[in-house]
Design an enzyme around this catalytic site. Structure first.
Site, PDB file in Angstrom:
ATOM      1  N   GLU A 136     -40.279  14.024  48.280  1.00 12.89           N
ATOM      2  CA  GLU A 136     -41.054  14.219  46.935  1.00 12.89           C
ATOM      3  C   GLU A 136     -42.693  14.043  47.422  1.00 12.89           C
ATOM      4  OE1 GLU A 136     -38.232  12.958  46.482  1.00 12.89           O
ATOM      5  OE2 GLU A 136     -37.547  14.435  45.140  1.00 12.89           O
ATOM      6  N   CYS A 170     -40.756  14.453  40.139  1.00 17.95           N
ATOM      7  CA  CYS A 170     -39.667  13.634  41.112  1.00 17.95           C
ATOM      8  C   CYS A 170     -38.332  14.074  40.958  1.00 17.95           C
ATOM      9  CB  CYS A 170     -39.907  12.249  41.079  1.00 17.95           C
ATOM     10  SG  CYS A 170     -38.987  11.326  42.201  1.00 17.95           S
ATOM     11  N   CYS A 203     -36.857   9.805  40.518  1.00 18.21           N
ATOM     12  CA  CYS A 203     -37.099   9.263  39.213  1.00 18.21           C
ATOM     13  C   CYS A 203     -36.922  10.125  38.137  1.00 18.21           C
ATOM     14  CB  CYS A 203     -38.503   8.407  39.053  1.00 18.21           C
ATOM     15  SG  CYS A 203     -38.821   7.832  40.464  1.00 18.21           S
ATOM     16  N   HIS A 213     -40.223  10.735  33.458  1.00 21.46           N
ATOM     17  CA  HIS A 213     -41.241  11.578  33.017  1.00 21.46           C
ATOM     18  C   HIS A 213     -41.255  12.468  31.635  1.00 21.46           C
ATOM     19  CE1 HIS A 213     -43.824  10.659  36.431  1.00 21.46           C
ATOM     20  NE2 HIS A 213     -42.850  10.691  37.250  1.00 21.46           N
ATOM     21  N   ARG A 235     -39.923   1.849  38.831  1.00 19.77           N
ATOM     22  CA  ARG A 235     -40.982   1.250  39.711  1.00 19.77           C
ATOM     23  C   ARG A 235     -42.044   0.697  39.016  1.00 19.77           C
ATOM     24  NH1 ARG A 235     -37.943   4.931  41.449  1.00 19.77           N
ATOM     25  NH2 ARG A 235     -37.254   4.836  43.436  1.00 19.77           N
ATOM     26  N   SER A 260     -46.317   4.365  41.507  1.00 19.97           N
ATOM     27  CA  SER A 260     -46.736   4.103  42.672  1.00 19.97           C
ATOM     28  C   SER A 260     -48.006   4.334  42.721  1.00 19.97           C
ATOM     29  CB  SER A 260     -45.779   5.299  43.373  1.00 19.97           C
ATOM     30  OG  SER A 260     -44.575   4.665  43.496  1.00 19.97           O
ATOM     31  N   CYS A 288     -41.894   5.214  45.726  1.00 20.71           N
ATOM     32  CA  CYS A 288     -41.390   6.393  45.235  1.00 20.71           C
ATOM     33  C   CYS A 288     -41.830   7.820  46.206  1.00 20.71           C
ATOM     34  CB  CYS A 288     -41.515   6.660  43.735  1.00 20.71           C
ATOM     35  SG  CYS A 288     -40.266   8.040  43.379  1.00 20.71           S
ATOM     36  N   CYS A 309     -42.702   7.210  53.366  1.00 17.22           N
ATOM     37  CA  CYS A 309     -43.517   6.204  53.846  1.00 17.22           C
ATOM     38  C   CYS A 309     -43.754   6.111  55.378  1.00 17.22           C
ATOM     39  CB  CYS A 309     -43.071   4.779  53.751  1.00 17.22           C
ATOM     40  SG  CYS A 309     -43.768   3.473  54.506  1.00 17.22           S
TER      41      CYS A 309
END
Lengths: 569, 166
Positions: A14, A61, A64, A68, A478, A501, A545, A548
């Site tokens: 995402e 996302c 998650c 939203h 989160r 995030s 989320c 990385c």
């Protein structure tokens, strides 16, 4: 030929997070957190019907997926000053709780347990001692000699085959891996079981919401999950009981496996309780509303400043001005046009990409601030704000966890230890335990309310001429999520999402104050810069989320290693 | 009859990255799917695909895979071939791609016995909802390859009569 193939997962996640860290004398001295992807949803929403916004925003996302939707309908309802029927509130609460359970389990086992658990070391475990260890933590039926033996054989077979699969390129034998072989074997066994329980939570959401990921039963004014106890095609008693059974099984796993595992890891890594605190201003919003307006809640929220639990200031309702007035976003160091700090109602989203500039703009993420301060959000923030208010469930599970950690670590560990990297994991496991209890409570509230003959699920929204504005918050897995909407003549004039995030992974602000990821990395030890496991531990503890990518840079500025820590969402 | 799974993976918003999903859409549009065959647009669901994988005996995956061959080239790989390749690129245990999810299922003793991955080489993975001109013709070729593999198992997919242009 197969050797040349790259299955590139980077393109299917995402969003991307890039962490740059400078290491000096075995410690991190500077850190930058950069979002590498732009989210254009706010621009897409302009001019659309506010009743449709939740369907768009939930596509922000793929992990998650419910959050939203929930925040969006709450924002529109807030702008219109609406209440929703009690059943709708309870149904939303069930979705909120179940999604959290799914998410926390996946995050810990699939996406971060391997930062702490050395799979290969499990091969050296003594099975009888493993059973003893597991029994000292809980009475989970699968903590048996046969099960552990079987898991050890499976790990052996995988290691012998040279195909480590999901365990490939883990940091086995890293000097920072400290669990005894028996704890590693127990954790691997639970890791393999976790997949079944996250699925049960998912299944329960799909029963209530028609589909998962991306639920289909929300609407401005309530839910579209029609209730009729005797109709096969609606939410009926049979389905509700299936949901209850699944929820109870997940709760069992959390109480007997997830929470004890995190307690054990926190205790056996007690040296880590001094690292990773970073920003100790905490922000959480109340959730699991108990009334039609959102003035009473089962989950507490509020703010804590500078780690002082005595500074707690709670949020009291869905329209609490203490929240509404104090959230701002700063773009001084983000790739947007200008250099301002604005309230979400007034913000613009005009991209202006430069490149990665250490002392200039370096992220697509804006820097949210509360009363001008960076805030840490997430399960730990919620648990601490609850603990500070004497919230019963928070107190029960925090005290239990700290007592257990203290007894295993053979040293007194108090609530101040929670301001740390393992503390965030403990906070998440504690929050899972709280929400598992609350899921069953709200299931009962829903069934009791239906039992009274109330089948209402929807109040129709009315959009007056002129301008309205509102905000909806939701305490997502989160952390604090808020949607902000300005409506004009029934159409969306402005829309902003301030996501968890963003609070945690955001860049510096115009005053140079670091965001929580950045601050939490400072002073982290790094034993081997070629394998910066410690950086992963701290960044993962926030449950980013986003994908990385961690780059390690020496003070001279040369990149010595590029490590990718990928998370699904 | 053994249960067979057909899975399309990829991100539909990134041009050729969505190849697997485009294949699934074409397949269900043009063919009747027998009862023992489960077809899924898996998108980017990652770990959420594990239950689907664990419930089938044989699994066929459409996906997009980078290689140095010309864009649009179709290949069929066994799981071993792809897994050994991903070993070199996976930098951490957290990169749970499709192959890693499959391995996780295997570790749980529940992976499908037979896995084939039908792949296309992408030309373009920037933002876009449609396949690039180089990759678009590969969808039919990939489906033909799947049909041949299914035939080897004695499973015949019949073409729908009412498909326009068919």
């Amino acid at each position: 030929m197969a050797q040349r193939i790259v299955v590139d997962p980077i393109t299917r996640i995402e969003g991307h997070l890039r962490i740059d860290a400078e290491v000096d004398g075995g410690k991190i001295t500077k850190a930058w957190s950069s979002g590498q992807m732009w989210r254009g949803i706010e621009v897409i929403l302009k001019g659309r019907d506010p009743r449709d916004a939740w369907l768009f925003t939930q596509r922000i996302c793929g992990v998650c997926t419910t959050v939203h939707a929930i925040a969006s309908v709450r924002a529109v309802e807030n702008a219109l000053g609406m209440e929703i029927p009690l059943n709708a509130q309870y149904i939303r609460n069930l979705v909120v709780a179940l999604h959290t359970l799914h998410d926390h389990i996946v995050h810990f086992y699939v996406l971060s347990a391997l930062d702490w658990v050395d799979v290969v070391s499990a091969l050296k475990a003594d099975i009888k001692k493993t059973v003893k260890l597991a029994e000292s933590l809980s009475d989970w039926p699968n903590n048996s000699y046969d099960r552990f033996k079987q898991v050890q054989q499976k790990v052996q077979a995988i290691v012998d085959s040279g195909q480590l699969g999901p365990f490939a390129n883990g940091y086995w034998g890293h000097p920072a891996m400290k669990l005894p072989p028996e704890a590693n074997l127990m954790a691997v066994s639970h890791y393999l079981e976790a997949l079944d329980f996250q699925r049960k939570a998912d299944q329960a959401i799909a029963i209530i919401s028609g589909k998962n990921p991306h639920i289909q039963n929300m609407c401005v004014g309530g839910v579209t999950a029609a209730i009729n106890p005797d109709n096969e095609t609606t939410l009926n008693i049979e389905r509700l009981y299936f949901v209850k059974q699944l929820t109870a099984e997940v709760r069992d796993f959390i109480q007997k496996v997830y929470l004890p595992d995190v307690i054990a890891i926190g205790a056996l890594y007690s040296d880590w309780l001094q690292y990773g605190s970073g920003v100790t201003n905490y922000l959480a919003v109340p959730d699991m509303p108990l009334d039609t307006r959102g003035t009473e809640f089962d989950l507490p929220g509020g703010t804590i400043m500078a780690g002082d639990l005595g500074s707690i200031k709670p949020f009291k309702s869905f329209d609490d001005p203490y929240f509404e007035k104090n959230v701002k976003e700063c773009i001084a160091r983000a790739w947007y046009d200008g250099n301002w700090t604005k309230h979400p109602y007034e913000e613009e989203t005009v991209p202006a990409y430069t490149d990665f500039q250490d002392d200039g703009k370096y992220s697509w993420i804006k820097a949210p601030r509360f009363m001008g301060e960076p805030m840490q959000v997430g399960p730990l923030a919620q648990v601490l704000t609850g603990y500070a208010q004497g919230h019963k469930l928070c107190k029960k599970y925090v005290d239990y966890a700290l007592e257990q950690v203290s007894s295993i670590a053979r040293t007194r560990v108090d609530a101040s230890a929670l301001h740390s990297t393992p503390g965030r994991h403990l906070g998440r496991a504690i929050r899972a335990a709280i929400l598992a209890d609350l899921a069953l409570k709200h299931w009962q509230l829903l069934v009791d309310n239906i039992g009274k003959g109330d089948l209402e699920i929807f109040n129709p929204p009315v959009f007056p001429k002129g301008q309205q504005q509102g905000f909806g918050f939701h305490e997502a897995p989160r952390g604090t999520l808020s949607h902000w909407i300005v409506i004009e003549d029934g159409k969306i004039k402005n829309y902003q999402c301030v996501v968890p995030s963003t609070w945690n992974a955001g860049p510096r602000d115009d005053g140079g104050k670091e965001g929580p990821y950045e601050a939490s990395l400072l002073e982290n030890p790094v034993a081997d810069p070629e394998r910066p496991l410690e950086v992963l531990r701290t960044v993962h503890s926030f449950d980013p989320c986003i994908a990385c990518a961690v780059h390690m840079v020496t003070p001279a500025g040369t990149e010595i290693s590029s490590v990718q820590a990928m998370k699904l969402g | 009859m053994d249960r067979i799974g057909i899975l399309g993976a990829g991100n539909l918003l990134l041009t050729d990255e969505g190849f697997g999903v485009h294949c699934i859409r074409r397949l269900v549009e043009q063919y009747r799917i027998p009862e023992n065959v489960a077809v899924l647009d898996g998108g980017t669901a990652g770990i959420m695909l594990a239950p689907f994988m664990e419930e089938v005996k044989s699994l066929y995956i459409f996906d997009c895979v980078n290689s140095e061959e010309p864009a649009g080239t179709i290949r069929c790989f066994s799981q071993e071939e792809l897994r050994s390749a991903s070993m070199h690129t996976s930098m951490s245990p957290h990169q749970l791609g499709l192959m890693e999810v499959l391995d996780l299922c295997r570790l749980r003793g529940k992976a499908p016995g037979d896995v084939k991955v039908i792949t296309a080489v992408p030309a373009n993975i920037s933002t876009g909802m449609e396949l690039s001109p180089q990759v678009a013709p590969a969808v039919d070729k990939a489906i033909d390859m799947l049909l041949r593999l299914l035939e080897e198992k004695g499973v015949i997919l019949e073409r729908k009569e009412s498909v326009s242009g068919a």
